[in-house]
Design a protein around this motif. Sequence first.
Motif, PDB file in Angstrom:
ATOM      1  N   ILE A   1      61.958  65.772  38.069  1.00 21.60           N
ATOM      2  CA  ILE A   1      62.326  64.527  38.756  1.00 21.60           C
ATOM      3  C   ILE A   1      61.064  63.919  39.371  1.00 21.60           C
ATOM      4  O   ILE A   1      60.578  64.397  40.407  1.00 21.60           O
ATOM      5  CB  ILE A   1      63.438  64.752  39.817  1.00 21.60           C
ATOM      6  CG1 ILE A   1      63.827  63.458  40.521  1.00 21.60           C
ATOM      7  CG2 ILE A   1      63.092  65.834  40.798  1.00 21.60           C
ATOM      8  CD1 ILE A   1      64.585  62.477  39.674  1.00 21.60           C
TER       9      ILE A   1
ATOM     10  N   LYS B   1      58.223  61.799  41.326  1.00 18.23           N
ATOM     11  CA  LYS B   1      58.179  61.486  42.755  1.00 18.23           C
ATOM     12  C   LYS B   1      58.688  60.099  43.110  1.00 18.23           C
ATOM     13  O   LYS B   1      59.213  59.885  44.200  1.00 18.23           O
ATOM     14  CB  LYS B   1      56.755  61.679  43.288  1.00 18.23           C
ATOM     15  CG  LYS B   1      55.725  60.791  42.626  1.00 18.23           C
ATOM     16  CD  LYS B   1      54.334  61.159  43.090  1.00 18.23           C
ATOM     17  CE  LYS B   1      53.258  60.370  42.382  1.00 18.23           C
ATOM     18  NZ  LYS B   1      53.244  60.570  40.924  1.00 18.23           N
ATOM     19  N   GLN B   2      58.562  59.126  42.193  1.00 15.14           N
ATOM     20  CA  GLN B   2      58.978  57.771  42.533  1.00 15.14           C
ATOM     21  C   GLN B   2      60.488  57.635  42.709  1.00 15.14           C
ATOM     22  O   GLN B   2      60.966  56.616  43.213  1.00 15.14           O
ATOM     23  CB  GLN B   2      58.480  56.759  41.488  1.00 15.14           C
ATOM     24  CG  GLN B   2      59.063  56.898  40.100  1.00 15.14           C
ATOM     25  CD  GLN B   2      58.222  57.753  39.178  1.00 15.14           C
ATOM     26  OE1 GLN B   2      57.555  58.681  39.633  1.00 15.14           O
ATOM     27  NE2 GLN B   2      58.243  57.452  37.883  1.00 15.14           N
ATOM     28  N   PHE B   3      61.235  58.668  42.334  1.00 19.42           N
ATOM     29  CA  PHE B   3      62.698  58.609  42.445  1.00 19.42           C
ATOM     30  C   PHE B   3      63.228  59.424  43.628  1.00 19.42           C
ATOM     31  O   PHE B   3      64.429  59.670  43.719  1.00 19.42           O
ATOM     32  CB  PHE B   3      63.346  59.102  41.145  1.00 19.42           C
ATOM     33  CG  PHE B   3      62.922  58.318  39.944  1.00 19.42           C
ATOM     34  CD1 PHE B   3      63.214  56.969  39.834  1.00 19.42           C
ATOM     35  CD2 PHE B   3      62.209  58.926  38.930  1.00 19.42           C
ATOM     36  CE1 PHE B   3      62.814  56.233  38.726  1.00 19.42           C
ATOM     37  CE2 PHE B   3      61.796  58.211  37.809  1.00 19.42           C
ATOM     38  CZ  PHE B   3      62.100  56.857  37.717  1.00 19.42           C
TER      39      PHE B   3
ATOM     40  N   LYS C   1      63.403  58.584  46.757  1.00 19.78           N
ATOM     41  CA  LYS C   1      63.677  57.738  47.919  1.00 19.78           C
ATOM     42  C   LYS C   1      65.141  57.738  48.318  1.00 19.78           C
ATOM     43  O   LYS C   1      65.490  57.291  49.396  1.00 19.78           O
ATOM     44  CB  LYS C   1      63.225  56.306  47.629  1.00 19.78           C
ATOM     45  CG  LYS C   1      61.738  56.208  47.349  1.00 19.78           C
ATOM     46  CD  LYS C   1      61.360  54.841  46.855  1.00 19.78           C
ATOM     47  CE  LYS C   1      59.897  54.809  46.439  1.00 19.78           C
ATOM     48  NZ  LYS C   1      59.534  53.549  45.813  1.00 19.78           N
ATOM     49  N   ARG C   2      65.998  58.214  47.432  1.00 18.73           N
ATOM     50  CA  ARG C   2      67.432  58.230  47.729  1.00 18.73           C
ATOM     51  C   ARG C   2      67.730  59.276  48.798  1.00 18.73           C
ATOM     52  O   ARG C   2      67.045  60.287  48.899  1.00 18.73           O
ATOM     53  CB  ARG C   2      68.236  58.557  46.468  1.00 18.73           C
ATOM     54  CG  ARG C   2      68.047  57.586  45.331  1.00 18.73           C
ATOM     55  CD  ARG C   2      68.738  58.071  44.071  1.00 18.73           C
ATOM     56  NE  ARG C   2      70.142  58.359  44.289  1.00 18.73           N
ATOM     57  CZ  ARG C   2      71.107  57.439  44.265  1.00 18.73           C
ATOM     58  NH1 ARG C   2      70.809  56.193  44.008  1.00 18.73           N
ATOM     59  NH2 ARG C   2      72.361  57.776  44.492  1.00 18.73           N
TER      60      ARG C   2
ATOM     61  N   TYR D   1      70.684  61.304  40.680  1.00 14.49           N
ATOM     62  CA  TYR D   1      69.358  61.638  40.167  1.00 14.49           C
ATOM     63  C   TYR D   1      69.356  61.974  38.675  1.00 14.49           C
ATOM     64  O   TYR D   1      68.301  62.034  38.064  1.00 14.49           O
ATOM     65  CB  TYR D   1      68.772  62.827  40.942  1.00 14.49           C
ATOM     66  CG  TYR D   1      68.394  62.501  42.360  1.00 14.49           C
ATOM     67  CD1 TYR D   1      67.186  61.880  42.652  1.00 14.49           C
ATOM     68  CD2 TYR D   1      69.249  62.796  43.416  1.00 14.49           C
ATOM     69  CE1 TYR D   1      66.835  61.574  43.949  1.00 14.49           C
ATOM     70  CE2 TYR D   1      68.907  62.495  44.724  1.00 14.49           C
ATOM     71  CZ  TYR D   1      67.705  61.881  44.987  1.00 14.49           C
ATOM     72  OH  TYR D   1      67.360  61.576  46.279  1.00 14.49           O
TER      73      TYR D   1
ATOM     74  N   ARG E   1      70.111  60.397  36.004  1.00 15.75           N
ATOM     75  CA  ARG E   1      69.540  59.406  35.069  1.00 15.75           C
ATOM     76  C   ARG E   1      68.013  59.379  35.100  1.00 15.75           C
ATOM     77  O   ARG E   1      67.378  58.803  34.223  1.00 15.75           O
ATOM     78  CB  ARG E   1      70.126  58.026  35.345  1.00 15.75           C
ATOM     79  CG  ARG E   1      69.754  57.411  36.663  1.00 15.75           C
ATOM     80  CD  ARG E   1      70.449  56.041  36.801  1.00 15.75           C
ATOM     81  NE  ARG E   1      70.068  55.321  37.991  1.00 15.75           N
ATOM     82  CZ  ARG E   1      70.749  55.362  39.129  1.00 15.75           C
ATOM     83  NH1 ARG E   1      71.822  56.120  39.225  1.00 15.75           N
ATOM     84  NH2 ARG E   1      70.346  54.665  40.171  1.00 15.75           N
ATOM     85  N   PHE E   2      67.429  60.008  36.136  1.00 13.85           N
ATOM     86  CA  PHE E   2      65.966  60.058  36.241  1.00 13.85           C
ATOM     87  C   PHE E   2      65.387  61.410  35.836  1.00 13.85           C
ATOM     88  O   PHE E   2      64.168  61.578  35.834  1.00 13.85           O
ATOM     89  CB  PHE E   2      65.532  59.736  37.673  1.00 13.85           C
ATOM     90  CG  PHE E   2      66.096  58.450  38.211  1.00 13.85           C
ATOM     91  CD1 PHE E   2      65.897  57.252  37.546  1.00 13.85           C
ATOM     92  CD2 PHE E   2      66.861  58.435  39.373  1.00 13.85           C
ATOM     93  CE1 PHE E   2      66.420  56.073  38.030  1.00 13.85           C
ATOM     94  CE2 PHE E   2      67.389  57.264  39.866  1.00 13.85           C
ATOM     95  CZ  PHE E   2      67.168  56.072  39.198  1.00 13.85           C
TER      96      PHE E   2
ATOM     97  N   PHE F   1      62.279  61.990  33.380  1.00 16.71           N
ATOM     98  CA  PHE F   1      62.098  60.568  33.089  1.00 16.71           C
ATOM     99  C   PHE F   1      60.893  60.282  32.194  1.00 16.71           C
ATOM    100  O   PHE F   1      61.005  59.535  31.224  1.00 16.71           O
ATOM    101  CB  PHE F   1      61.959  59.791  34.409  1.00 16.71           C
ATOM    102  CG  PHE F   1      61.980  58.300  34.237  1.00 16.71           C
ATOM    103  CD1 PHE F   1      63.172  57.605  34.219  1.00 16.71           C
ATOM    104  CD2 PHE F   1      60.786  57.581  34.097  1.00 16.71           C
ATOM    105  CE1 PHE F   1      63.199  56.226  34.060  1.00 16.71           C
ATOM    106  CE2 PHE F   1      60.803  56.206  33.947  1.00 16.71           C
ATOM    107  CZ  PHE F   1      62.011  55.534  33.923  1.00 16.71           C
TER     108      PHE F   1
ATOM    109  N   HIS G   1      65.191  68.020  45.204  1.00 10.28           N
ATOM    110  CA  HIS G   1      65.725  67.003  44.290  1.00 10.28           C
ATOM    111  C   HIS G   1      65.777  67.506  42.850  1.00 10.28           C
ATOM    112  O   HIS G   1      66.567  66.996  42.055  1.00 10.28           O
ATOM    113  CB  HIS G   1      64.842  65.744  44.343  1.00 10.28           C
ATOM    114  CG  HIS G   1      64.706  65.156  45.711  1.00 10.28           C
ATOM    115  ND1 HIS G   1      63.926  65.751  46.674  1.00 10.28           N
ATOM    116  CD2 HIS G   1      65.239  64.047  46.271  1.00 10.28           C
ATOM    117  CE1 HIS G   1      63.977  65.013  47.782  1.00 10.28           C
ATOM    118  NE2 HIS G   1      64.766  63.990  47.563  1.00 10.28           N
TER     119      HIS G   1
ATOM    120  N   ALA H   1      68.836  66.838  40.443  1.00  7.38           N
ATOM    121  CA  ALA H   1      68.727  66.047  39.205  1.00  7.38           C
ATOM    122  C   ALA H   1      69.317  66.793  38.020  1.00  7.38           C
ATOM    123  O   ALA H   1      70.032  66.205  37.193  1.00  7.38           O
ATOM    124  CB  ALA H   1      67.262  65.683  38.939  1.00  7.38           C
TER     125      ALA H   1
END
Length: 197
Positions: free
Chosen positions: A25, A27-29, A31-32, A38, A40-41, A44, A85, A89
Amino acid sequence: MQPFTTHTGKVAVLNRANVDTDQIIPKQFLKRIEKTGYGRFAFFDWRYLDDGSENPEFELNQEKSKGATILLAGENFGCGSSREHAPWALSDYGFQVILAPSYADIFHQNCLKNGLLPITLEQSDLDVIREKTNDDNYVLTINLGEQLISDNQGLSKSFEVDPYWKDMLLYGKDEIDLTLNYDEKIKEFEERRASFL
């Protein structure tokens, strides 16, 4: 958490060593604030091309991996940063079990704390399972109570799991639930503590 007793599912193979949590997962994702959304990311950077379309070369995008709930991974899976995360994910993607020869310690713990079962197997056993996934009808069954992996082709293999985490998974409890088992004693202590002040 949902209780984990027995799971039967299709196996997806990600035969790569040292897959770190930033690959699981990016790092840019992060923030949630929820534990969901997660999936869908997940993976990624490998999963999508620059134009946003699926990368047909990525293992989990191939037809034989679609709908898999068991991930067969390489050694040292989940290394890198300790982000929780990563199991979020993987679970949100649809995985309930991971099979690998080894894991990063913190990732392994984070999986167990979040209801995802990481099983350690010898590489030779994983090689046998990986070969069998070429059969489109191949499925594995994980019986946590009996600590047994079986398939629809006669395989039967035991696995180890820490008794503490086994009970937590079987009953669908996390560490907060465990604390709440002592709710009455905590209340009694708090009532008595007020008289000490």
